[in-house]
Write an enzyme that holds these catalytic residues in place. Sequence first.
Site, short mmCIF file in Angstrom:
data_model
loop_
_atom_site.label_atom_id
_atom_site.label_comp_id
_atom_site.label_asym_id
_atom_site.label_seq_id
_atom_site.Cartn_x
_atom_site.Cartn_y
_atom_site.Cartn_z
N GLY A 140 -4.10 7.11 18.33
CA GLY A 140 -2.75 6.84 17.86
C GLY A 140 -1.65 7.02 18.88
CG ASN A 196 -3.96 -6.44 18.71
OD1 ASN A 196 -4.13 -5.30 18.33
ND2 ASN A 196 -4.71 -7.02 19.63
CG ASP A 245 -7.95 -9.61 21.87
OD1 ASP A 245 -8.97 -9.18 22.44
OD2 ASP A 245 -7.33 -8.96 21.02
CG HIS A 283 -6.04 -6.94 24.54
ND1 HIS A 283 -7.21 -6.52 23.94
CD2 HIS A 283 -6.37 -7.39 25.78
CE1 HIS A 283 -8.21 -6.71 24.79
NE2 HIS A 283 -7.75 -7.22 25.90
C1 GRF Z 1 -6.56 2.08 23.76
O1 GRF Z 1 -7.66 1.53 24.49
C2 GRF Z 1 -5.39 1.18 23.92
O2 GRF Z 1 -5.38 0.63 25.21
C3 GRF Z 1 -5.65 0.12 22.90
O3 GRF Z 1 -6.34 0.78 21.82
C4 GRF Z 1 -6.92 2.00 22.30
C5 GRF Z 1 -6.48 3.21 21.53
O4 GRF Z 1 -5.10 3.25 21.46
N1 GRF Z 1 -4.43 -0.50 22.46
P1 GRF Z 1 -4.33 4.39 20.59
O5 GRF Z 1 -4.22 5.60 21.49
O6 GRF Z 1 -5.17 4.67 19.37
O7 GRF Z 1 -3.00 3.79 20.28
#
Ligand code: GRF
Length: 201
Positions: free
Chosen positions: A12, A108, A151, A110
């Site tokens: 998160g 989203n 994506d 990415h």
């Molecule tokens: C990470 O690999 C981030 O780059 C991608 O999702 C994964 C977890 O992100 N967006 P988060 O810390 O749960 O936001």
Amino acid sequence: MLNIAVMVSGGGTNLQAVIDAIEAGRIHDARITRVISNKKDAYALERAGKAGIEAVAVSRADYGTRDEFDKALLRALDEAAPDLVVLAGFLVVLSPEIISRYRGHMINIHPSLIPSFCGEGYYGLKVHEEALKRGVKVTGATVHFVDEGCDTGPIIMQKAVEVEPGDTPETLQRRVMEQAEWKILPETIDRIARGLIKLES
Ligand code: GRF
């Protein structure tokens, strides 16, 4: 006021970046009304709780069929009545019904410069492992609208990040998060909240 639902699966940190940006006034006229996780133990749920945001877990293990799970995810979203759905480290392939219902209102984040290092199987550390294997000198992050593909939706915002000598997938992931993801996701949401980026009507 832009009502936002955020879907998460893990730590998160992107959710936290949005929470912090709203609190700091870098995202105007918006609020997160619900955080939805497909993992009951996602630390993202703790982050939501600490911020006083309603957090729900919708776990595949609690449903007999994939269709029942998908319908539960859709219900969890619809109950929040969001203007915008943000996938922030969310690792579940959404059903066509959800994609269709929220087309033009779902984004989203990415961790690469799409169309590089994206698509089936490209998430988390794997993205950065492949970037290092290919030897790119620049990578980054992308915010895009979500469509039926993986994506493949319209790109909204990107930010480039230098690959440094000696980078490991972990050090590169951290830099992409710090210098790109945690900046362009809040910036995109703010521009949507201010009407500078149009959502489909
Ligand atoms: C990470 O690999 C981030 O780059 C991608 O999702 C994964 C977890 O992100 N967006 P988060 O810390 O749960 O936001």
